[in-house]
Design a protein around this motif. Structure first.
Motif, PDB file in Angstrom:
ATOM      1  N   ILE A 194       0.879  -1.222  -0.107  1.00 34.51           N
ATOM      2  CA  ILE A 194       0.035  -0.031  -0.112  1.00 34.51           C
ATOM      3  C   ILE A 194       0.678   1.208  -0.180  1.00 34.51           C
ATOM      4  O   ILE A 194       1.994   1.278   0.506  1.00 34.51           O
ATOM      5  N   LYS A 195       0.410   2.430  -0.293  1.00 34.10           N
ATOM      6  CA  LYS A 195       0.969   3.603  -0.298  1.00 34.10           C
ATOM      7  C   LYS A 195       0.413   4.469   0.868  1.00 34.10           C
ATOM      8  O   LYS A 195      -0.705   4.416   1.326  1.00 34.10           O
ATOM      9  N   ILE A 196       1.498   4.943   1.762  1.00 39.14           N
ATOM     10  CA  ILE A 196       1.352   5.578   3.032  1.00 39.14           C
ATOM     11  C   ILE A 196       1.467   7.146   2.723  1.00 39.14           C
ATOM     12  O   ILE A 196       2.305   7.718   2.198  1.00 39.14           O
ATOM     13  N   LYS A 197       0.250   7.853   3.082  1.00 40.32           N
ATOM     14  CA  LYS A 197       0.144   9.252   2.733  1.00 40.32           C
ATOM     15  C   LYS A 197       0.918  10.166   3.890  1.00 40.32           C
ATOM     16  O   LYS A 197       1.387  10.991   3.858  1.00 40.32           O
ATOM     17  N   ASN A 198       0.782   9.694   5.207  1.00 42.15           N
ATOM     18  CA  ASN A 198       1.363  10.339   6.360  1.00 42.15           C
ATOM     19  C   ASN A 198       2.816  10.143   6.422  1.00 42.15           C
ATOM     20  O   ASN A 198       3.203   8.977   6.545  1.00 42.15           O
ATOM     21  N   ASP A 199       3.645  10.957   6.222  1.00 42.38           N
ATOM     22  CA  ASP A 199       4.971  11.060   6.354  1.00 42.38           C
ATOM     23  C   ASP A 199       5.497  11.594   7.599  1.00 42.38           C
ATOM     24  O   ASP A 199       5.687  12.522   7.821  1.00 42.38           O
ATOM     25  N   SER A 200       5.765  10.597   8.565  1.00 38.56           N
ATOM     26  CA  SER A 200       6.399  11.142   9.974  1.00 38.56           C
ATOM     27  C   SER A 200       7.680  10.957  10.081  1.00 38.56           C
ATOM     28  O   SER A 200       8.282  11.210  11.101  1.00 38.56           O
ATOM     29  N   TYR A 201       8.446  10.840   8.949  1.00 41.94           N
ATOM     30  CA  TYR A 201       9.861  10.549   8.972  1.00 41.94           C
ATOM     31  C   TYR A 201      10.352  12.024   8.648  1.00 41.94           C
ATOM     32  O   TYR A 201      11.738  12.230   8.783  1.00 41.94           O
ATOM     33  N   ILE A 202       9.805  12.762   7.902  1.00 43.78           N
ATOM     34  CA  ILE A 202      10.476  14.215   7.752  1.00 43.78           C
ATOM     35  C   ILE A 202      10.395  15.146   8.816  1.00 43.78           C
ATOM     36  O   ILE A 202       9.533  15.106   9.505  1.00 43.78           O
ATOM     37  N   PRO A 203      11.572  15.697   9.020  1.00 42.98           N
ATOM     38  CA  PRO A 203      11.727  16.298  10.240  1.00 42.98           C
ATOM     39  C   PRO A 203      11.063  17.879  10.286  1.00 42.98           C
ATOM     40  O   PRO A 203      10.906  18.277   9.378  1.00 42.98           O
TER      41      PRO A 203
END
Length: 712
Positions: A60-69
């Motif tokens: 699946i594609k993940i929309k929420n990007d929690s890795y960007i600082p």
């Protein structure tokens, strides 16, 4: 199905997430990085295999990007220095795409870098992983210990010496506010000047000026005697507070001058690359003032002036990928609104203006690799936000060289020509000539209606406009692609992808929307004269606390095009929460900040006018009262009986009051219906019942009769 650089995909069976790092221009292979393993290196994957895995539901594609600082103002200068040092080490490596992703090439490149910068292999590998895993931005290299210790808070000054114990027996002093004031004075006098003194020299001059215990004269020469070594600040303390309070741009501008700073020392934000390979290789942004006058949505009698129109164009496809229409600018704030519009869902954006479209009608929601902008709004320190947050290369066109942005300039020309025959309030060539018609009086469109017109025109341009001068290359000719923006874009997405960047819409807003300071009090969150609330405020009882403890300030982000919602921002936590208008401010819903400001100014103007009219009435009232008083004084003087003593005058008050009351009763007891004439005949009715006194009894008589009835 299309993939984009920076997208995150996840294997549902292992729950491992991978970031897309690079896509083959022919859309055959791509490289991904395991985000759950900091020892991982890029892996090659077939686009077709990944597409199939997503179609069948295994991935699946993940929309929420929690890795960007989320970059916070709490970072100190030393953290940025660490970031910049790491970036200088790997900047050449990360540009070696796709060679850096292949093991055999990567090892040679890393070893060469290690030799060049005198760093270890694991260090370079660590920097590369942080850069790739955290969104391929420069800020990805920031250290992770910004929140350690006291989170940037200064320690209170006490009697005990702060800091580590002295090595060589010199205790030193604690730096309090008075000491810091001396530091600032010394730095501004001796260091932040065009003389370019050394920092150590500034420290010595400071000691001479502020820490002298005595002055002796030897052979006529002044000798300054310093205080005891344990009562003066150290050079280390002086350097520490200098680095803490002054950033590089401030220092360089003060020491070398504004022009030299911009020429030799400003961050390198642009690139000389001119190749346009596919969609997203380069966008152009520019602004113009519309040749039409608009009216307020609140009251169409209010003429609000001419709008500012921002357009963002993709150079490869000539498609309009973003826009902004408002009264802001041309300025940095207006440009940021246009860039925010670049990444939003265009279907939802059009729906806000009552226009229904399919996602395929306007499919752009990506940031480019390079942005070509005007020298005005995008020159200076502010633009570094774009570099840090999105690793976006910004090119500034030279002064008086509008031809460098010919694509977006041409689109403005098309807009003016197409709307001219239809728009009321349009400015013609004879504007401001003697005897010419005042086109401002013809204004009828609101800002929202004008925006609707431009959206429809952009949609028509993107999907229908035939680009006569577009030079198709052999690939486009071979695939029979018509030079229409939407067809060029779609073809480029399928065949020449890899330059477009995707970032979460909320993250982009967090970085680009203008900021402001709001006040929390017992009536809500007060911003620009508008009252808001949010779930966080209600859960944490902000308004009750404000009523009991007093108000406080918070930071907000806002979209000036529509003030129905604002956003509470906490940079240190990457926190971003939507606030809604309270009922007291609902009248401002859906309006822009400019319209709300105009409305408030108009109300203040009306209030001033009313105050003046009320003041005139008050003056008239005072005049009337004084006239009446003067007449009364004159009448009293003419009728005054001087033979009466003061005691006689005061003693007759009760009798006078009774007499005046009887006189008033006679005056006030006039019949409601006056007799028409004296000759009116009165007809007497026979009396069958003995006449009684039907006068209304007073209270005493009423009680007497009631007692008699009881006795009977």
């Amino acid at each position: 199905m299309n993939f984009y650089v920076n997208e995150i995909v996840q294997d549902k069976s292992t729950e491992k997430s991978y970031r897309v790092l690079w896509i083959d221009p022919d859309n055959i292979i791509l490289y991904t990085l395991d985000l759950n393993n900091d020892k991982a290196f890029p892996e090659k994957t077939l686009v077709s295999e990944l597409t199939e895995a997503i179609v069948i539901g295994d991935w699946i594609k993940i929309k929420n990007d929690s890795y960007i600082p989320r970059v916070s103002q709490e970072y100190e200068q030393k953290h940025y220095d660490i970031r910049d040092k790491a970036w200088n080490i790997i900047r050449e490596l990360v540009n070696e795409e796709p060679a850096i992703y292949e093991k055999k090439h990567r090892s040679k490149l890393i070893k060469s870098t290690c030799d060049k910068h005198d760093v270890s292999y694991p260090t370079v590998r660590k920097y590369l992983y942080k850069y790739w895993s955290r969104g391929k931005t420069i800020d990805a290299l920031l250290p992770d210990y910004k929140n350690s210790g006291g989170k940037g808070r200064e320690r209170k000054v006490g009697s005990i010496k702060r800091g580590r114990p002295p090595k060589y027996g010199i205790e030193g002093i604690n730096v309090d506010e008075s000491t810091k004031k001396i530091f600032r004075l010394a730095l501004e006098k001796y260091y932040l000047t065009s003389k370019q003194n050394r920092l150590t020299d500034a420290y010595k001059f400071m000691l001479k000026d502020f820490y002298a215990e005595n002055i002796n004269y030897e052979m006529g020469v002044e000798r300054v005697i310093l205080k005891d070594k344990n009562t003066i600040p150290t050079l280390t303390q002086f350097k520490y507070w200098y680095q803490k309070e002054y950033n590089a741009p401030e220092v360089l501008k003060a020491r070398k001058g504004e022009k030299r700073f911009n020429k030799d020392h400003r961050a390198v934000l642009s690139t000389s690359l001119s190749e346009v390979f596919g969609p997203g290789s380069r966008y152009q942004i520019d602004a113009t003032i519309g040749d039409v006058y608009l009216v307020s949505e609140v009251n169409r009698n209010w003429i609000i002036g001419r709008p500012v129109v921002y357009l963002v164009m993709d150079v490869f496809s000539r498609m309009a990928v973003g826009m902004y229409v408002g009264l802001e600018g041309p300025s940095w704030a207006g440009a940021m609104m246009a860039l925010t519009n670049v990444v939003v869902d265009k279907k939802a954006y059009c729906a806000e203006y009552g226009i229904e479209i399919n996602e395929d009608d306007w499919p752009s929601h990506h940031l480019p690799e390079i942005l070509l902008a005007d020298k005005g709004e995008f020159e200076g320190y502010n633009v570094e936000r774009l570099v840090r947050a999105f690793n976006l290369h910004v090119e500034n066109a030279a002064s008086y060289r509008a031809d460098w942005k010919g694509i977006v300039e041409k689109q403005f020309d098309l807009i003016q020509k197409r709307v001219k025959p239809m728009l009321p309030g349009y400015i013609d060539v004879d504007f401001q000539e003697r005897g010419a018609r005042d086109y401002r009086l013809d204004a009828k469109l609101t800002l929202k209606e004008f925006t609707q017109i431009l959206i429809k025109q952009i949609l028509q341009y993107n999907t229908q406009h035939y680009l006569k001068s577009y030079m198709r290359d052999k690939d486009l000719v071979a695939d029979d692609v018509q030079p229409i923006p939407i067809e060029l874009w779609n073809w480029g997405i399928q065949n020449r992808t890899g330059k477009l960047r995707v970032f979460p819409e909320e993250f982009v807003k967090l970085q680009l929307l203008p900021r402001g300071i709001a006040t929390v009090n017992h009536k809500g969150i007060q911003f620009k004269g508008i009252s808001y609330s949010c779930e966080k405020a209600l859960k944490e009882a902000w308004f009750e606390n404000a009523r009991m403890k007093g108000s406080w300030k918070i930071k907000l982000a806002y979209d000036s095009r529509n003030m129905s919602h604002v956003y509470v921002v906490d940079d240190s936590l990457g926190y971003f929460e939507e606030c809604y208008m309270l009922d007291v401010s609902k009248r401002y819903e859906v309006l822009s900040l400019d319209e709300i400001t105009y409305w408030k100014q108009e109300e203040k103007r009306l209030e001033k006018e009313q105050n003046h009219r009320q003041l005139q009435k008050d003056i008239d009232y005072i005049t009337d009262v004084e006239t009446i008083i003067k007449q009364a004084e004159k009448a009293k003087k003419s009728q005054q009986d001087k033979s009466l003593s003061k005691a006689e005058q005061v003693g007759a008050i009760r009798a006078n009051r009774k007499e005046e009351k009887e006189r008033q009763r006679k005056i006030e007891s006039k019949p409601i219906i006056e007799k028409e004439s004296k000759s009116t005949e009165v007809v007497q009715f026979p009396q069958t019942v003995a006449e009684k006194d039907f006068k209304r009894p007073n209270v005493r008589e009423f009680l007497k009769r009631r007692k008699e009835d009881k006795d009977e």
